[in-house]
Design a protein around this motif. Structure first.
Motif, PDB file in Angstrom:
ATOM      1  N   SER A  20      -1.961   3.253   6.192  1.00 35.65           N
ATOM      2  CA  SER A  20      -3.249   3.483   6.053  1.00 35.65           C
ATOM      3  C   SER A  20      -3.597   4.379   5.371  1.00 35.65           C
ATOM      4  N   ALA A  21      -3.039   5.681   5.407  1.00 36.77           N
ATOM      5  CA  ALA A  21      -3.783   6.705   4.406  1.00 36.77           C
ATOM      6  C   ALA A  21      -3.712   6.536   3.038  1.00 36.77           C
ATOM      7  N   MET A  22      -2.722   5.573   2.923  1.00 35.08           N
ATOM      8  CA  MET A  22      -2.207   5.471   0.813  1.00 35.08           C
ATOM      9  C   MET A  22      -3.835   4.338   1.431  1.00 35.08           C
ATOM     10  N   TYR A  23      -4.474   3.901   1.953  1.00 34.36           N
ATOM     11  CA  TYR A  23      -4.672   1.839   1.323  1.00 34.36           C
ATOM     12  C   TYR A  23      -6.384   2.924   1.204  1.00 34.36           C
ATOM     13  N   TRP A  24      -6.737   3.838   2.493  1.00 31.41           N
ATOM     14  CA  TRP A  24      -8.033   3.885   2.328  1.00 31.41           C
ATOM     15  C   TRP A  24      -8.324   5.385   1.248  1.00 31.41           C
ATOM     16  N   THR A  25      -7.043   6.413   1.086  1.00 28.31           N
ATOM     17  CA  THR A  25      -7.760   7.359   0.013  1.00 28.31           C
ATOM     18  C   THR A  25      -7.627   5.877  -1.192  1.00 28.31           C
ATOM     19  N   GLY A  26      -7.391   5.329  -1.392  1.00 30.57           N
ATOM     20  CA  GLY A  26      -6.717   4.459  -2.300  1.00 30.57           C
ATOM     21  C   GLY A  26      -8.358   2.993  -2.457  1.00 30.57           C
ATOM     22  N   TYR A  27      -8.734   2.987  -1.621  1.00 26.54           N
ATOM     23  CA  TYR A  27      -9.762   1.918  -1.624  1.00 26.54           C
ATOM     24  C   TYR A  27     -10.975   2.889  -1.394  1.00 26.54           C
ATOM     25  N   GLU A  28     -11.246   4.076  -1.654  1.00 26.85           N
ATOM     26  CA  GLU A  28     -12.453   5.134  -1.960  1.00 26.85           C
ATOM     27  C   GLU A  28     -12.271   5.678  -2.522  1.00 26.85           C
ATOM     28  N   PHE A  81     -13.371  -6.411  -2.504  1.00 27.50           N
ATOM     29  CA  PHE A  81     -12.097  -7.603  -2.317  1.00 27.50           C
ATOM     30  C   PHE A  81     -11.727  -7.161  -3.636  1.00 27.50           C
ATOM     31  N   GLY A  82     -11.975  -6.619  -4.706  1.00 25.47           N
ATOM     32  CA  GLY A  82     -11.178  -6.276  -6.168  1.00 25.47           C
ATOM     33  C   GLY A  82     -10.596  -5.019  -5.138  1.00 25.47           C
ATOM     34  N   ALA A  83     -11.544  -4.102  -5.078  1.00 27.65           N
ATOM     35  CA  ALA A  83     -10.647  -3.114  -4.732  1.00 27.65           C
ATOM     36  C   ALA A  83      -9.812  -3.430  -3.308  1.00 27.65           C
ATOM     37  N   GLY A  84      -9.843  -3.898  -2.612  1.00 27.49           N
ATOM     38  CA  GLY A  84      -8.872  -3.897  -1.510  1.00 27.49           C
ATOM     39  C   GLY A  84      -7.824  -4.509  -1.691  1.00 27.49           C
ATOM     40  N   ALA A  85      -8.047  -5.234  -2.900  1.00 25.28           N
ATOM     41  CA  ALA A  85      -6.481  -5.865  -2.637  1.00 25.28           C
ATOM     42  C   ALA A  85      -6.176  -4.693  -3.173  1.00 25.28           C
ATOM     43  N   LEU A  86      -6.204  -4.942  -4.744  1.00 25.04           N
ATOM     44  CA  LEU A  86      -5.752  -2.937  -5.150  1.00 25.04           C
ATOM     45  C   LEU A  86      -4.734  -1.976  -4.439  1.00 25.04           C
ATOM     46  N   ALA A  87      -5.497  -1.207  -3.932  1.00 27.59           N
ATOM     47  CA  ALA A  87      -5.547  -0.676  -2.453  1.00 27.59           C
ATOM     48  C   ALA A  87      -4.039  -1.067  -1.276  1.00 27.59           C
ATOM     49  N   GLY A  88      -4.308  -2.267  -1.511  1.00 26.13           N
ATOM     50  CA  GLY A  88      -3.338  -3.374  -0.525  1.00 26.13           C
ATOM     51  C   GLY A  88      -2.062  -2.929  -0.777  1.00 26.13           C
ATOM     52  N   SER A  89      -2.218  -3.774  -2.481  1.00 26.57           N
ATOM     53  CA  SER A  89      -1.002  -3.938  -3.372  1.00 26.57           C
ATOM     54  C   SER A  89       0.026  -2.412  -3.336  1.00 26.57           C
ATOM     55  N   VAL A  90      -1.310  -1.779  -3.591  1.00 25.34           N
ATOM     56  CA  VAL A  90       0.001  -0.193  -3.772  1.00 25.34           C
ATOM     57  C   VAL A  90       0.212   0.913  -2.754  1.00 25.34           C
ATOM     58  N   ALA A  91      -0.512   0.127  -1.829  1.00 27.50           N
ATOM     59  CA  ALA A  91      -0.041   0.765  -0.251  1.00 27.50           C
ATOM     60  C   ALA A  91       1.514   0.163   0.116  1.00 27.50           C
ATOM     61  N   ALA A  92       1.223  -1.041   0.459  1.00 26.17           N
ATOM     62  CA  ALA A  92       2.405  -2.208   0.418  1.00 26.17           C
ATOM     63  C   ALA A  92       3.323  -1.386   0.203  1.00 26.17           C
TER      64      ALA A  92
END
Length: 402
Positions: free
Chosen positions: A219-227, A248-259
């Protein structure tokens, strides 16, 4: 343009989107994400059941993901065929072949087998999580584009995840117990009391540790990456808000990096959760600690085992994050637009950020504008009139008399 200091061009602002509207936005996103992502997990479980049927017999557990969270499901005997959907024969030859045969032989709704019970917890948990994140971020004073504020989404995301997971963990444990022992709702209270009496109150949160081990860093990495991605896109494009496709693209990118970065935690959490489930239903007398699981994986399977299953995780996490955040942001913009039309506000005291309109409360004191900004709107005083002389007064009087 990205601001690199904490000097804000506007006074403190209040959120134009109410908490209820945040909840509606996140609820809509949660339901849509579940409807779109669940069929792929149902097919995955059916394929696993076909290839390894012994893992789906009485006393075992499997994980069911509806796109929002993982749910522990016990395998029990004596249930109705509709309840044992995961054990139906199919003779599938792959994902798309399985999907086509399930629809043809069992009906379209079979792609959402097992979904309703999980939504009872997943949707409220997601609503609490997203609404808490927005409120915490607002309390911290986050603004798009301020580089020194990058830590605030990290803190808000981590705290929101801890709060949501802590609320749902006891309910998840009770649900697993109900499914495994077939107790009804009237017996739930007695089962909870018995668990507390034997193991203490903290036993209700026994599965929380492994969940937080994965979900809080994610969650910490995802929201930081998205914002950060959102601020970059806004600065590059010169927009005041992201479009649906940009979100959509920002969410997919941030989610992939965090995953990717939290994959070892996911491997550990999955094995720990399965053990806890089998302990609850009585197959195991005691589960292994998290650190023992880590050591066992490293010693018996090697370091690479901690990164097993990356492609399936990316295929699950990236679209789920993209659908959820883009839908959430869309409805936030929709509510913000509605609020701005229903309650007009002076343009001098309104400011729009990437997450929607933020306005000063109507009862807040408004600072005086500089004289240079208002001088053009101030009316000039009337010119002074000249006092008439006595000769003029006498001439005027005589002319009226004639």
């Amino acid at each position: 343009m990205v601001v690199d200091d904490e000097t804000m061009p506007f006074p403190p602002q209040g959120n134009a989107i109410t908490p209820v509207q945040h909840m509606v936005s996140s609820c809509t996103g949660a339901v849509l994400t579940s409807l779109l992502m669940t069929p792929f997990d149902v097919v995955k479980i059916r394929l696993q059941s076909q290839s390894k049927p012994s893992a789906f017999t009485k006393g075992h557990c499997f994980l069911y993901c509806n796109g929002l969270m993982d749910h522990l499901c016990p395998c029990v005997s004596g249930m109705t065929p509709s309840s044992q959907w995961y054990y139906r024969p199919g003779h599938f030859n792959g994902t798309f072949d399985a999907m086509a045969k399930i629809v043809r032989n069992e009906g379209l709704t079979s792609l959402w087998s097992g979904l309703p019970p999980t939504l009872v917890m997943a949707v409220p948990a997601t609503v609490v999580y997203f609404t808490s994140y927005e409120q915490i971020k607002f309390v911290l004073g986050y603004q798009d584009g301020v580089v020194s504020y990058s830590w605030k989404p990290m803190v808000a995301g981590a705290v929101a995840r801890v709060w949501a997971a802590s609320l749902i963990s006891p309910i998840e444990m009770v649900r697993t117990k109900m499914q495994s022992t077939k107790i009804n709702y009237s017996q739930v209270q007695q089962a909870v009391k018995e668990t507390i009496r034997k193991n203490g109150v903290l036993s209700l949160w026994k599965g929380l540790g492994p969940t937080l081990l994965r979900d809080v860093p994610f969650s910490a990495m995802y929201w930081t990456g998205y914002e950060v991605t959102k601020s970059y896109v806004l600065a590059t494009k010169g927009h005041s808000d992201l479009t649906f496709y940009e979100s959509f693209g920002a969410g997919a990118l941030a989610g992939s990096v965090a995953a990717l970065l939290t994959l070892p935690f996911d491997v550990i959490k999955t094995r720990r959760q399965i053990e806890l489930g089998e302990e609850i239903i009585g197959k195991l007398k005691g589960s292994t600690s998290t650190w023992k699981i880590i050591r066992n994986i490293y010693s018996t399977e090697g370091f690479r085992a901690l990164f097993a299953g990356l492609p399936p995780r990316l295929l699950k996490v990236a679209p789920s994050c993209a659908i959820m955040i883009s839908t959430f942001e869309y409805f936030k913009r929709l509510f913000a637009s509605h609020n701005s039309r229903s309650e007009p506000v002076d343009d001098r005291y309104a400011h729009t950020t990437g997450t929607g309109a933020f306005l000063i409360p109507l009862n807040a004191s408004k600072p005086e504008l500089p004289i240079s900004l208002v001088s053009s709107t101030v009316a000039s005083p009337p010119l002074p009139t000249t006092e008439p002389s006595p000769a003029d007064v006498l001439s005027t009087t005589l002319s009226k008399a004639n």
